[in-house]
Design an enzyme around this catalytic site. Sequence first.
Site, PDB file in Angstrom:
ATOM      1  CE  LYS A   1      46.719  32.971  46.668  1.00 25.02           C
ATOM      2  NZ  LYS A   1      45.559  32.051  46.600  1.00 25.02           N
TER       3      LYS A   1
ATOM      4  CE  LYS B   1      49.162  35.728  44.737  1.00 26.23           C
ATOM      5  NZ  LYS B   1      48.591  35.609  43.381  1.00 26.23           N
TER       6      LYS B   1
ATOM      7  NE  ARG C   1      42.178  30.151  35.977  1.00 24.25           N
ATOM      8  CZ  ARG C   1      41.313  30.205  36.994  1.00 24.25           C
ATOM      9  NH1 ARG C   1      40.130  29.648  36.878  1.00 24.25           N
ATOM     10  NH2 ARG C   1      41.653  30.805  38.117  1.00 24.25           N
TER      11      ARG C   1
ATOM     12  NE  ARG D   1      41.258  35.340  35.282  1.00 20.55           N
ATOM     13  CZ  ARG D   1      41.725  34.506  36.215  1.00 20.55           C
ATOM     14  NH1 ARG D   1      40.893  33.938  37.063  1.00 20.55           N
ATOM     15  NH2 ARG D   1      43.005  34.231  36.279  1.00 20.55           N
TER      16      ARG D   1
ATOM     17  NE  ARG E   1      40.654  43.228  44.478  1.00 18.43           N
ATOM     18  CZ  ARG E   1      39.630  43.215  45.327  1.00 18.43           C
ATOM     19  NH1 ARG E   1      39.577  42.284  46.270  1.00 18.43           N
ATOM     20  NH2 ARG E   1      38.668  44.114  45.235  1.00 18.43           N
TER      21      ARG E   1
ATOM     22  CG  ASP F   1      45.037  32.215  37.880  1.00 16.77           C
ATOM     23  OD1 ASP F   1      44.248  31.718  37.053  1.00 16.77           O
ATOM     24  OD2 ASP F   1      44.718  32.479  39.046  1.00 16.77           O
TER      25      ASP F   1
ATOM     26  CD  GLU G   1      46.417  32.396  42.823  1.00 18.40           C
ATOM     27  OE1 GLU G   1      45.433  31.627  42.741  1.00 18.40           O
ATOM     28  OE2 GLU G   1      46.403  33.459  43.450  1.00 18.40           O
TER      29      GLU G   1
ATOM     30  CG  ASN H   1      43.582  28.745  40.425  1.00 22.14           C
ATOM     31  OD1 ASN H   1      43.221  29.192  41.501  1.00 22.14           O
ATOM     32  ND2 ASN H   1      44.292  29.446  39.556  1.00 22.14           N
TER      33      ASN H   1
END
Length: 320
Positions: A129, A164, A215, A230, A238, A278, A286, A288
């Site tokens: 993040k 978050k 993603r 997603r 979410r 993301d 984000e 990842n």
Amino acid sequence: MTAKRLHVAVVMDPIEDIKPAKDTTLAMMLAAQRRGWHLSYLELRHLWLRDGVAYGRAHPVEVRDDGADWYTRGEPETLRLADCDAVLMRKDPPFDTEYIYATYILERAEAAGALVVNRPQGLRDMNEKVYTAWFPECCAPTLITRDMGDMHAFLREQGRAVCKPLHGMGGRSIFVLDAGDKNASVVFETLTEYGTRYAIVQRYIPDIVTTGDARVILVDGEPVPYALARIPSSADNRGNLAAGAKGVGRPLDDRDRWLAGRIGPVLRERGMLFVGLDVIGGFVTEINVTSPTGARELDRQFGLDVAGALMDAIARRVDG
């Protein structure tokens, strides 16, 4: 491309607990095995250092694309990690002190000649993040702070925000707040543990409802041509598959490619061969680097071999 039979060690969560139909690490192991490469399986508890040398108590393993019977694990043997051609670090978060200690062990293996994917220093440096701050032009307004007053001010400024923790995964402890929400103070107190821990607050991007949290997978800095969007369920905010979101593949658009072009070369230079961006509404939320997923879903929907592309990249690095 090398014809050498590589030895690949995979550090992961317990293999008996994975969901084989969705597990990207299993896809990587299957891709390596298709090339005739030798596989060893380890968990974090199997790693140690002795006099500066990295070792593992490794199980030889064979894998199958079978949801009922996906592995055969042999008897453990002591393995000097530098004797492997490559070590895949695929342990899921939490990114805690034990994870950091493991990266030190893997860095000693890297120093002795093993290719570690992803690079241990990058795993430590690139919080998924926080590292978005290195690419502010790619991101929506974002605040990282321990100050709850600043969080309230950011929420008022943005009107709606996502809050978050910095260490979570899989959609855990993600909150969506509107300005004036009476729960805001409780959320900020919980996430920061009353101002003693950092947390992240980002502008809420409404596109997540319609186009999802996409993603974008980067293999050695280059984007896979399709993203896995997603899309949250109607009962949840979410965009995480683990939280019940639906995974729908789509071709990359111009914005996705622009984002990948900004971020991918930096990650490649720093030894991050398999990364998931993301992207919501054209903004990166984000980066990842620990154990990105989504490969199996894209493979099924578009006839790809994402993990195979990673194995090709590993072979090129070993050859180089």
